[in-house]
Write an enzyme that holds these catalytic residues in place. Structure first.
Site, mmCIF file in Angstrom:
data_model
loop_
_atom_site.group_PDB
_atom_site.id
_atom_site.type_symbol
_atom_site.label_atom_id
_atom_site.label_comp_id
_atom_site.label_asym_id
_atom_site.label_seq_id
_atom_site.Cartn_x
_atom_site.Cartn_y
_atom_site.Cartn_z
ATOM 1 N N ARG A 1 -10.023 -3.544 7.632
ATOM 2 C CA ARG A 1 -10.358 -2.279 6.977
ATOM 3 C C ARG A 1 -10.536 -1.178 8.019
ATOM 4 N NH1 ARG A 1 -15.534 -1.502 2.947
ATOM 5 N NH2 ARG A 1 -15.240 0.739 2.553
ATOM 6 N N MET A 2 -9.726 -0.121 7.884
ATOM 7 C CA MET A 2 -9.678 0.920 8.921
ATOM 8 C C MET A 2 -11.014 1.613 9.144
ATOM 9 S SD MET A 2 -6.047 2.791 8.667
ATOM 10 C CE MET A 2 -5.957 3.142 6.964
ATOM 11 N N LYS A 3 -11.740 1.819 8.051
ATOM 12 C CA LYS A 3 -13.031 2.493 8.165
ATOM 13 C C LYS A 3 -13.940 1.779 9.170
ATOM 14 C CE LYS A 3 -17.178 3.246 5.499
ATOM 15 N NZ LYS A 3 -17.860 3.099 4.227
ATOM 16 N N GLY B 1 -10.753 0.427 -1.065
ATOM 17 C CA GLY B 1 -10.139 0.188 -2.355
ATOM 18 C C GLY B 1 -8.960 1.106 -2.546
ATOM 19 N N MET B 2 -8.081 0.731 -3.467
ATOM 20 C CA MET B 2 -6.946 1.581 -3.812
ATOM 21 C C MET B 2 -6.807 1.571 -5.317
ATOM 22 S SD MET B 2 -4.471 3.557 -2.926
ATOM 23 C CE MET B 2 -3.510 4.344 -4.218
ATOM 24 N N GLU B 3 -6.734 2.775 -5.869
ATOM 25 C CA GLU B 3 -6.845 2.958 -7.319
ATOM 26 C C GLU B 3 -5.553 2.661 -8.073
ATOM 27 O OE1 GLU B 3 -6.888 5.265 -4.917
ATOM 28 O OE2 GLU B 3 -6.014 7.173 -5.530
ATOM 29 N N HIS C 1 -15.858 4.492 -7.419
ATOM 30 C CA HIS C 1 -14.893 5.446 -6.871
ATOM 31 C C HIS C 1 -13.475 5.144 -7.385
ATOM 32 C CE1 HIS C 1 -13.280 8.129 -3.663
ATOM 33 N NE2 HIS C 1 -12.246 7.311 -3.757
ATOM 34 N N GLU C 2 -13.047 3.913 -7.249
ATOM 35 C CA GLU C 2 -11.674 3.577 -7.672
ATOM 36 C C GLU C 2 -11.520 3.722 -9.186
ATOM 37 O OE1 GLU C 2 -9.881 3.669 -5.259
ATOM 38 O OE2 GLU C 2 -11.346 3.187 -3.705
ATOM 39 N N HIS D 1 -11.009 7.306 -10.178
ATOM 40 C CA HIS D 1 -9.629 7.767 -9.983
ATOM 41 C C HIS D 1 -8.779 7.607 -11.248
ATOM 42 C CE1 HIS D 1 -9.044 9.075 -5.881
ATOM 43 N NE2 HIS D 1 -9.526 7.968 -5.340
ATOM 44 N N TYR E 1 -12.648 14.434 0.868
ATOM 45 C CA TYR E 1 -13.622 13.599 0.162
ATOM 46 C C TYR E 1 -14.959 14.319 0.003
ATOM 47 C CZ TYR E 1 -10.693 9.407 0.594
ATOM 48 O OH TYR E 1 -9.695 8.493 0.464
ATOM 49 N N PRO F 1 -6.303 -2.664 4.446
ATOM 50 C CA PRO F 1 -6.744 -1.588 5.355
ATOM 51 C C PRO F 1 -7.729 -0.591 4.749
ATOM 52 C CG PRO F 1 -4.508 -1.160 4.595
ATOM 53 C CD PRO F 1 -4.890 -2.511 4.071
ATOM 54 N N GLU G 1 -9.385 13.307 -4.218
ATOM 55 C CA GLU G 1 -10.522 12.602 -3.619
ATOM 56 C C GLU G 1 -11.865 13.307 -3.815
ATOM 57 O OE1 GLU G 1 -10.324 9.612 -2.902
ATOM 58 O OE2 GLU G 1 -8.172 9.314 -2.649
ATOM 59 N N ASP H 1 -1.119 11.515 6.104
ATOM 60 C CA ASP H 1 -2.302 10.713 6.433
ATOM 61 C C ASP H 1 -3.247 11.434 7.397
ATOM 62 O OD1 ASP H 1 -1.338 8.814 4.774
ATOM 63 O OD2 ASP H 1 -1.089 7.245 6.280
ATOM 64 N N GLN I 1 0.884 -1.163 0.000
ATOM 65 C CA GLN I 1 0.000 0.000 0.000
ATOM 66 C C GLN I 1 0.926 1.219 0.000
ATOM 67 O OE1 GLN I 1 -3.204 0.820 -0.389
ATOM 68 N NE2 GLN I 1 -2.596 2.942 -0.095
HETATM 69 N N1 BES Z 1 -6.955 6.504 -2.626
HETATM 70 C C1 BES Z 1 -7.869 6.099 -1.621
HETATM 71 C C2 BES Z 1 -7.252 5.327 -0.510
HETATM 72 C C3 BES Z 1 -6.139 6.035 0.227
HETATM 73 C C4 BES Z 1 -6.151 7.410 0.414
HETATM 74 C C5 BES Z 1 -5.116 5.306 0.740
HETATM 75 C C6 BES Z 1 -5.096 8.020 1.077
HETATM 76 C C7 BES Z 1 -4.087 5.910 1.415
HETATM 77 C C8 BES Z 1 -4.081 7.278 1.584
HETATM 78 C C9 BES Z 1 -9.033 5.307 -2.204
HETATM 79 O O1 BES Z 1 -9.402 5.710 -3.472
HETATM 80 C C10 BES Z 1 -10.223 5.589 -1.339
HETATM 81 O O2 BES Z 1 -10.579 6.723 -1.230
HETATM 82 N N2 BES Z 1 -10.808 4.563 -0.766
HETATM 83 C C11 BES Z 1 -11.999 4.695 0.027
HETATM 84 C C12 BES Z 1 -13.179 4.485 -0.872
HETATM 85 C C13 BES Z 1 -14.441 5.170 -0.510
HETATM 86 C C14 BES Z 1 -14.308 6.643 -0.277
HETATM 87 C C15 BES Z 1 -15.488 4.903 -1.564
HETATM 88 C C16 BES Z 1 -11.947 3.633 1.111
HETATM 89 O O3 BES Z 1 -10.994 2.849 1.126
HETATM 90 O O4 BES Z 1 -12.827 3.574 1.947
HETATM 91 ZN ZN ZN Z 2 -10.265 7.678 -3.374
#
Ligand code: BES
Ligand code: ZN
Length: 624
Positions: free
Chosen positions: A577-579, A291-293, A317-318, A321, A403, A288, A340, A395, A161
Site C-alpha cells: 500500500r503506497m500510503k 480501497g478502490m471504488e 469512503h469507497e 464514491h 481530498y 497499492p 475525492e 497521478d 487498477q
Molecule cells: N479512488 C481512490 C483511489 C485512487 C485515486 C486510485 C486516484 C488511483 C488514482 C480511492 O477512493 C481512495 O481515495 N482511496 C484512499 C482512501 C482513503 C482516502 C480513505 C486510499 O487508498 O488510501
Molecule cells: Zn477516493
C-alpha cells in the site's frame, strides 16, 4: 458564452485533424489532445461509444490477458471516418467490423504518460469494431501475484487498477473520465479460480472457469476492474457481502459485518444507492491503495482489518464514491477534487452518523494537520483545487489537496449555509448529475444557481474562487476543537518531558485516532528513551493495526530504534500500500542507510509491489 465559442473551436480543430489524418506527428497529437481531456486520444466528441463487450481469457503462465474488445458506437459527426481509442503496451492483432470484415487500423507514436492512440477506419455511422488484442506482462494496470504472495499460498492472483489512466493498458478504450458506457464480459480463468468484475458477479466458483458479467449502468473506463483468484463469498445481508481468500474470509466478514448499516446510513443522507449490490473484495497485501471504488465491488487492502473495526472509515469512503465519483463523475482529472473532496466530506458525514461528532472531529483535525504539512511542501500551483495537469501524468494530482482541501471547502460551505441547506443541495446535486460527468466550472454554476442566487451574502464568506483557483488555505478556513484530543495533548507534553510518564497514561478508551495524534505529536521531538518507554507499555511493534504500525515504524527509522527493524523488514516485504510505503522509504532514504542503501533494499522487495507503486517509490528514491 466564452465556453461555447471555445467548444466550437475545439470541434473544428479536431474535425480538421480527423479528416486529414494519415500519419501521426506530434502536431497532430497536440490537436488531438485539445479535445478537452488532456489525457485521452479518444475522439469522443465525434463518436458516441455506447457499449463495450469483452471476451477475455486470463493466462497466469504467460501473464497475459487476451481476447477481444468490441465497441458498439454511433457517429455524432457523420462525416467522420475514424475511431480513436487509447492503448498502452497492448499487442493489437486485427480489427473486424460487425460483419466480420477486416478494418484498417494503426497505432500512433508512443506519447509520454499517455501510451498510443489506436486509430480504426470506420465507414458505417452505426456499428461495432471488434479488436483482437493481448496485454504485455508489463501492463501497468495489472498485478500478477505468485501463489506465495497470496494468503492461501496455493494459487496465483491477478487484479487490475484502472484509475487514473491505466484501463488502456488492459483494454483498448476511450480512457477519459468524461466518457461513459455500459459493458458486458465473458472471462475464462483457470479452473478452481473465480473471476470478479465491477459488475454483477458470481457468488461461487463454477466448474468450467468461464464467468459472465453485466454492467448495465454507464460508467467511465477508470471503473473497469477485474480480479481473479481463489476467493469465496460470504453474505452480510441480501445486498452486501464479502469476497476474500478462504483463509481470511471469516476474519474479513467479522470486521465488515456491519457495513450493511453503513449503506443504509449513506442512503439516508444523500438518496438511494443506485448500483444494486454493494460487495467488497479483500485483496492480497500487494494492493497499492487503501480501497478502490469499483462499482458494485469495492476493492480493499487487507491492511484495514485491525480486529477492532476502527479503520472502517475507509469503507465509508469507497461506499460514498457510489454517489460522488461513480454517479457524478469528474469530467477530467483536473477536476479530480469533485470525486475525492466530495467523497471525503460524505465519508465523514457517514462516520459522524455512526460514531458521533466527537469521534469524527478527530478525523477532521488529523486531516487538517496533514493538509497543512502538504501545503508547505507542495509547489504552489499544486495546491489549487482545480489542478493544472498540462503535460503531466494525472497521478501527480494524488495529494491531500483534492481530498482534504476539497472536503474542507465543503465543510466551509456547510458551516456557512447550515447543514440543512447543505444536505438539500447535495441530494439535488447527486440527482441532477446522476450518471453524468461534471467539470469544476459546471459545479460552480450549479452552486451559484441553487445556493448563492437566493443568498448573495454567503458568496463572500465562502469565497469559492479563492478555494478552487487559489493557493493554500483561505484564512477563514474551518478549524476543529477536538474534545478527545485534550487529554492526549497533555500526555504529549508530559511524555516529552519525562518518558516514564507513558506508563501513567490512561489509554483504555483510545481509538486509533488518539494514538495517531499522540505519535504525530511526539514525532518531531522523539528520542530513543521515549520510544523504548512506549514499546514497553503499548507493544506497537507487534500491533495488528497497520495505521499505527506504519507511523511507529517511521519513527523507529528516524530514531534508529533497532528492536523494530525485523518488523519493518517484514512489513516492507509484505505490504504494497503506497500510503505506507512512501513515508517509510522516504524515512529510510534520509536515515543512515542513505539513498543507495535504500535503493538496494527496495530492489529486494519491489517484486511484491504493484507496477503503479513501483513507479511512485522509484520516483521517491530518484531511480527514475
Ligand atoms: N479512488 C481512490 C483511489 C485512487 C485515486 C486510485 C486516484 C488511483 C488514482 C480511492 O477512493 C481512495 O481515495 N482511496 C484512499 C482512501 C482513503 C482516502 C480513505 C486510499 O487508498 O488510501
Ligand atoms: Zn477516493
Amino acid at each position: 458564452m466564452f465556453r461555447i465559442i471555445n467548444f466550437t473551436l475545439l470541434v473544428l480543430v479536431s474535425t480538421f485533424f480527423l479528416l486529414g489524418c494519415q500519419s501521426k506527428t506530434s502536431e497532430e497529437t497536440e490537436k488531438k489532445q485539445s479535445t478537452g481531456d488532456l489525457h485521452s486520444f479518444a475522439n469522443y466528441h465525434e463518436i458516441h461509444f455506447k457499449h463495450l463487450s469483452l471476451d477475455l481469457a486470463v493466462s497466469f503462465d504467460q501473464k497475459q490477458i487476451s481476447g477481444t474488445a468490441t465497441w458498439f458506437y454511433e457517429k455524432i459527426n457523420k462525416s467522420n471516418n475514424y475511431i480513436i481509442l487509447d492503448t498502452r503496451d497492448l499487442f493489437v492483432e486485427k480489427v473486424l467490423d460487425q460483419n466480420g470484415e477486416i478494418l484498417r487500423f494503426e497505432l500512433g507514436d508512443v506519447v509520454e504518460h499517455l501510451g498510443q492512440s489506436l486509430i480504426i477506419d470506420v465507414k458505417d455511422s452505426v456499428g461495432a469494431v471488434q479488436i483482437f488484442y493481448k496485454t504485455k506482462p508489463s501492463s501497468e494496470a495489472l498485478q500478477w501475484l505468485e501463489a506465495e504472495q497470496t494468503f492461501g499460498k496455493k494459487q496465483p492472483f491477478l487484479y487490475t487498477q484502472s484509475e487514473t489512466i491505466y484501463a488502456r493498458s488492459w483494454i483498448p478504450t476511450p480512457d477519459g473520465p468524461g466518457v461513459r458506457f455500459t459493458y458486458d464480459a465473458t472471462v475464462e480463468v483457470p479452473k478452481g479460480m473465480m473471476a470478479l468484475m465491477s459488475a454483477t458477479n458470481p457468488q461461487s466458483k463454477n466448474a468450467n472457469g468461464i464467468y459472465q458479467f453485466q454492467m448495465e449502468q454507464e460508467i467511465p473506463a477508470y471503473l473497469l476492474a477485474l480480479a481473479v483468484g481463489d476467493v469465496q463469498f460470504k453474505a452480510i445481508n441480501d445486498r452486501t457481502g464479502v469476497y476474500a481468500e478462504s483463509s481470511i474470509l471469516e476474519k474479513s466478514w467479522n470486521e465488515f459485518k456491519e457495513i450493511d448499516k453503513m449503506v443504509d446510513v449513506a442512503e439516508s443522507l444523500y438518496g438511494p444507492y443506485k448500483w444494486g449490490r454493494y460487495d467488497m473484495l479483500v485483496l492480497p497485501f500487494g494492493f497499492p491503495f487503501g480501497g478502490m471504488e469499483n462499482p458494485i465491488l469495492t476493492f480493499l487492502t487487507p491492511t484495514i482489518i485491525s480486529g477492532d473495526r476502527t479503520l472502517l472509515n475507509l469503507i465509508a469512503h469507497e461506499l460514498a464514491h457510489s454517489w460522488s465519483g461513480n454517479l457524478v463523475t469528474n469530467k477530467t482529472w483536473e477536476d479530480f477534487w469533485l470525486n475525492e473532496g466530495f467523497t471525503v466530506y460524505f465519508e465523514r458525514r457517514i462516520t459522524e452518523a455512526i460514531h458521533g461528532k466527537d469521534y469524527v472531529d478527530m478525523l477532521w483535525s488529523l486531516a487538517l494537520q496533514d493538509l497543512k504539512a502538504s501545503i508547505d511542501f507542495l509547489p504552489e500551483r499544486d495546491t489549487w483545487l482545480k489542478l493544472d495537469l498540462k503535460d503531466r501524468h494525472p497521478d501527480v494530482g494524488l495529494t491531500d489537496i483534492p481530498y482534504d482541501k476539497g472536503a474542507l471547502f465543503l465543510r466551509k460551505v456547510e458551516e456557512t449555509i447550515g447543514r440543512e441547506h447543505m444536505d438539500k443541495f447535495l441530494i439535488q446535486y447527486f440527482e441532477h448529475f446522476a450518471f453524468q460527468t461534471i467539470s469544476t466550472e459546471e459545479f460552480i454554476d450549479y452552486f451559484k444557481e441553487h445556493v448563492l442566487k437566493d443568498h448573495p451574502d454567503w458568496a463572500k464568506e465562502i469565497n469559492i474562487k479563492g478555494w478552487i483557483y487559489g493557493p493554500g488555505l483561505p484564512d477563514n478556513h474551518p478549524t476543529f476543537e477536538v474534545k478527545r484530543f485534550e487529554a492526549v495533548n497533555e500526555s504529549i507534553t508530559k511524555s516529552l518531558e519525562t518518558p516514564s510518564h507513558i506508563a501513567a497514561i490512561d489509554h483504555s478508551e483510545w481509538s486509533t485516532y488518539e494514538y495517531l495524534h499522540f505519535l504525530k505529536g511526539i514525532q518531531k521531538d522523539a528520542h530513543l528513551d521515549l520510544l523504548e518507554a512506549i514499546e514497553k507499555e503499548w507493544h506497537l511493534t507487534d500491533s495488528e493495526n497497520m495505521e499505527l504500525l506504519c507511523v511507529w515504524l517511521e519513527m523507529s527509522i528516524e530514531q534508529e530504534y533497532k528492536p523494530a527493524y525485523a518488523r519493518l523488514d517484514l512489513f516492507l516485504n509484505q505490504v504494497g500500500r503506497m500510503k505506507f510505503l512512501e513515508p517509510l522509504y522516504d524515512a529510510l532514504k534520509k536515515s543512515s542507510l542513505g539513498a543507495l542503501g535504500t535503493q538496494k533494499l527496495y530492489e529486494q522487495k519491489s517484486h511484491n509491489y504493484h507496477p503503479i507503486a513501483r513507479m511512485e517509490i522509484e520516483h521517491i528514491l530518484n531511480m527514475k
